[in-house]
Write a protein that holds these residues in place. Structure first.
Motif, PDB file in Angstrom:
ATOM      1  N   GLU A 199      47.221  47.618  41.223  1.00 13.77           N
ATOM      2  CA  GLU A 199      46.626  47.959  42.535  1.00 13.77           C
ATOM      3  C   GLU A 199      45.337  47.279  42.698  1.00 13.77           C
ATOM      4  OE1 GLU A 199      44.177  52.081  43.904  1.00 13.77           O
ATOM      5  OE2 GLU A 199      45.241  52.375  42.043  1.00 13.77           O
ATOM      6  N   ALA A 200      44.531  46.855  41.516  1.00  9.13           N
ATOM      7  CA  ALA A 200      43.621  45.721  41.707  1.00  9.13           C
ATOM      8  C   ALA A 200      43.756  44.555  42.142  1.00  9.13           C
ATOM      9  CB  ALA A 200      42.963  45.550  40.278  1.00  9.13           C
ATOM     10  N   ALA A 201      45.123  43.949  41.791  1.00 11.48           N
ATOM     11  CA  ALA A 201      45.665  42.586  42.212  1.00 11.48           C
ATOM     12  C   ALA A 201      45.740  42.918  43.742  1.00 11.48           C
ATOM     13  CB  ALA A 201      46.677  42.371  41.545  1.00 11.48           C
ATOM     14  N   SER A 202      46.470  43.895  44.306  1.00 13.22           N
ATOM     15  CA  SER A 202      46.644  44.292  45.816  1.00 13.22           C
ATOM     16  C   SER A 202      45.463  44.269  46.312  1.00 13.22           C
ATOM     17  CB  SER A 202      47.732  45.427  45.918  1.00 13.22           C
ATOM     18  OG  SER A 202      48.810  45.270  45.420  1.00 13.22           O
ATOM     19  N   ALA A 203      44.530  44.914  45.805  1.00 14.15           N
ATOM     20  CA  ALA A 203      43.090  45.086  46.579  1.00 14.15           C
ATOM     21  C   ALA A 203      42.424  43.478  46.721  1.00 14.15           C
ATOM     22  CB  ALA A 203      42.271  45.998  45.685  1.00 14.15           C
ATOM     23  N   LEU A 204      42.488  42.590  45.775  1.00 13.18           N
ATOM     24  CA  LEU A 204      42.133  41.449  45.692  1.00 13.18           C
ATOM     25  C   LEU A 204      42.601  40.622  46.797  1.00 13.18           C
ATOM     26  CD1 LEU A 204      41.541  40.328  42.095  1.00 13.18           C
ATOM     27  CD2 LEU A 204      39.856  40.870  43.662  1.00 13.18           C
ATOM     28  N   ILE A 205      44.039  40.652  47.068  1.00 12.39           N
ATOM     29  CA  ILE A 205      44.784  40.016  47.927  1.00 12.39           C
ATOM     30  C   ILE A 205      44.412  40.314  49.397  1.00 12.39           C
ATOM     31  CG2 ILE A 205      47.232  39.749  48.827  1.00 12.39           C
ATOM     32  CD1 ILE A 205      48.116  39.975  45.941  1.00 12.39           C
ATOM     33  N   ALA A 206      44.289  41.754  49.443  1.00 19.75           N
ATOM     34  CA  ALA A 206      43.831  42.385  50.874  1.00 19.75           C
ATOM     35  C   ALA A 206      42.440  41.926  51.116  1.00 19.75           C
ATOM     36  CB  ALA A 206      43.850  43.737  50.863  1.00 19.75           C
ATOM     37  N   LEU A 207      41.508  41.630  50.207  1.00 23.80           N
ATOM     38  CA  LEU A 207      40.426  40.883  50.568  1.00 23.80           C
ATOM     39  C   LEU A 207      40.447  39.578  51.248  1.00 23.80           C
ATOM     40  CD1 LEU A 207      38.045  42.318  47.544  1.00 23.80           C
ATOM     41  CD2 LEU A 207      38.088  43.152  50.129  1.00 23.80           C
ATOM     42  N   LEU A 208      41.344  38.790  50.835  1.00 23.86           N
ATOM     43  CA  LEU A 208      41.203  37.383  51.325  1.00 23.86           C
ATOM     44  C   LEU A 208      41.598  37.043  52.671  1.00 23.86           C
ATOM     45  CD1 LEU A 208      43.942  36.203  48.418  1.00 23.86           C
ATOM     46  CD2 LEU A 208      41.572  35.393  48.765  1.00 23.86           C
ATOM     47  N   ALA A 209      41.984  38.194  53.200  1.00 22.47           N
ATOM     48  CA  ALA A 209      42.269  38.000  54.818  1.00 22.47           C
ATOM     49  C   ALA A 209      40.835  37.722  55.671  1.00 22.47           C
ATOM     50  CB  ALA A 209      42.817  39.381  55.343  1.00 22.47           C
ATOM     51  N   HIS A 210      39.868  38.323  55.269  1.00 20.54           N
ATOM     52  CA  HIS A 210      38.535  38.038  55.750  1.00 20.54           C
ATOM     53  C   HIS A 210      37.452  37.802  54.830  1.00 20.54           C
ATOM     54  CE1 HIS A 210      40.536  39.743  59.416  1.00 20.54           C
ATOM     55  NE2 HIS A 210      41.040  40.671  58.575  1.00 20.54           N
ATOM     56  N   ALA A 211      37.728  37.273  53.604  1.00 18.77           N
ATOM     57  CA  ALA A 211      36.648  36.726  53.045  1.00 18.77           C
ATOM     58  C   ALA A 211      36.025  35.380  53.324  1.00 18.77           C
ATOM     59  CB  ALA A 211      37.242  36.665  51.312  1.00 18.77           C
ATOM     60  N   ASP A 212      34.444  35.314  53.033  1.00 18.79           N
ATOM     61  CA  ASP A 212      34.032  33.774  53.181  1.00 18.79           C
ATOM     62  C   ASP A 212      34.571  33.279  51.998  1.00 18.79           C
ATOM     63  OD1 ASP A 212      32.394  34.453  50.913  1.00 18.79           O
ATOM     64  OD2 ASP A 212      30.905  35.236  52.093  1.00 18.79           O
ATOM     65  N   TRP A 213      34.164  31.822  52.282  1.00 18.81           N
ATOM     66  CA  TRP A 213      34.658  30.773  51.335  1.00 18.81           C
ATOM     67  C   TRP A 213      34.187  30.914  49.759  1.00 18.81           C
ATOM     68  CZ3 TRP A 213      31.871  27.272  48.425  1.00 18.81           C
ATOM     69  CH2 TRP A 213      30.477  27.219  48.622  1.00 18.81           C
ATOM     70  N   ILE A 214      33.143  31.601  49.606  1.00 23.72           N
ATOM     71  CA  ILE A 214      32.350  31.829  48.257  1.00 23.72           C
ATOM     72  C   ILE A 214      33.200  32.854  47.587  1.00 23.72           C
ATOM     73  CG2 ILE A 214      30.494  32.715  47.129  1.00 23.72           C
ATOM     74  CD1 ILE A 214      28.978  31.229  49.107  1.00 23.72           C
ATOM     75  N   LEU A 215      33.474  34.154  48.258  1.00 24.93           N
ATOM     76  CA  LEU A 215      34.081  35.227  47.582  1.00 24.93           C
ATOM     77  C   LEU A 215      35.730  34.932  47.609  1.00 24.93           C
ATOM     78  CD1 LEU A 215      33.793  38.238  47.021  1.00 24.93           C
ATOM     79  CD2 LEU A 215      34.293  38.648  49.259  1.00 24.93           C
ATOM     80  N   ARG A 216      36.228  34.222  48.750  1.00 23.70           N
ATOM     81  CA  ARG A 216      37.678  33.760  48.435  1.00 23.70           C
ATOM     82  C   ARG A 216      37.822  32.742  47.097  1.00 23.70           C
ATOM     83  NH1 ARG A 216      38.310  31.904  53.321  1.00 23.70           N
ATOM     84  NH2 ARG A 216      37.784  29.784  52.883  1.00 23.70           N
TER      85      ARG A 216
END
Length: 126
Positions: free
Chosen positions: A61-78
């Motif tokens: 579940e944590a891995a899926s949440a991280l993957i979902a964040l990649l859609a709109h993350a800024d480059w530092i967060l990505r």
């Protein structure tokens, strides 16, 4: 959410808290409820904790949440998310491969492209 509430402390619990707390009855709040926080940085930190301490299902579940964040993350967060996915590749590999093979129908083209590019970076580094 009521079913996930611990009696007496008002906070949700998951396996990561029960395993890591010196005394699970102390009322320590669980990070699982933060996996979908409105602040992406909070979500990333919660996911990191779950990838370290949680059960296999919670790690997925944590891995899926991280993957979902990649859609709109800024480059530092990505970069932070990609590094986390690489560091925990044994726990995140399944979610990465699943997303690359069956992308979410709810993502727009740009979001899907951002996610796929990041996941390819993760696979290259893992």
């Amino acid at each position: 959410m009521k079913a996930n509430r611990a009696q007496g402390d008002g906070g949700a619990r998951c396996g990561c808290c029960a395993k890591s707390a010196p005394n699970a009855a102390t009322g320590q709040r669980c990070v699982r409820g933060l996996l979908y926080d409105t602040d992406a940085r909070v979500t990333v930190q919660a996911c990191k904790i779950c990838l370290e301490k949680a059960s296999a299902g919670e790690r997925r579940e944590a891995a899926s949440a991280l993957i979902a964040l990649l859609a709109h993350a800024d480059w530092i967060l990505r970069e932070d998310i990609e590094r986390t996915l690489v560091d925990h590749f044994s726990s995140t590999r399944e979610a990465i491969e699943q997303h690359l093979n069956v992308p979410s129908p709810f993502e727009d083209r740009e979001a899907s492209g951002n996610i796929n590019a990041s996941l390819r970076n993760v696979l290259a580094q893992a």
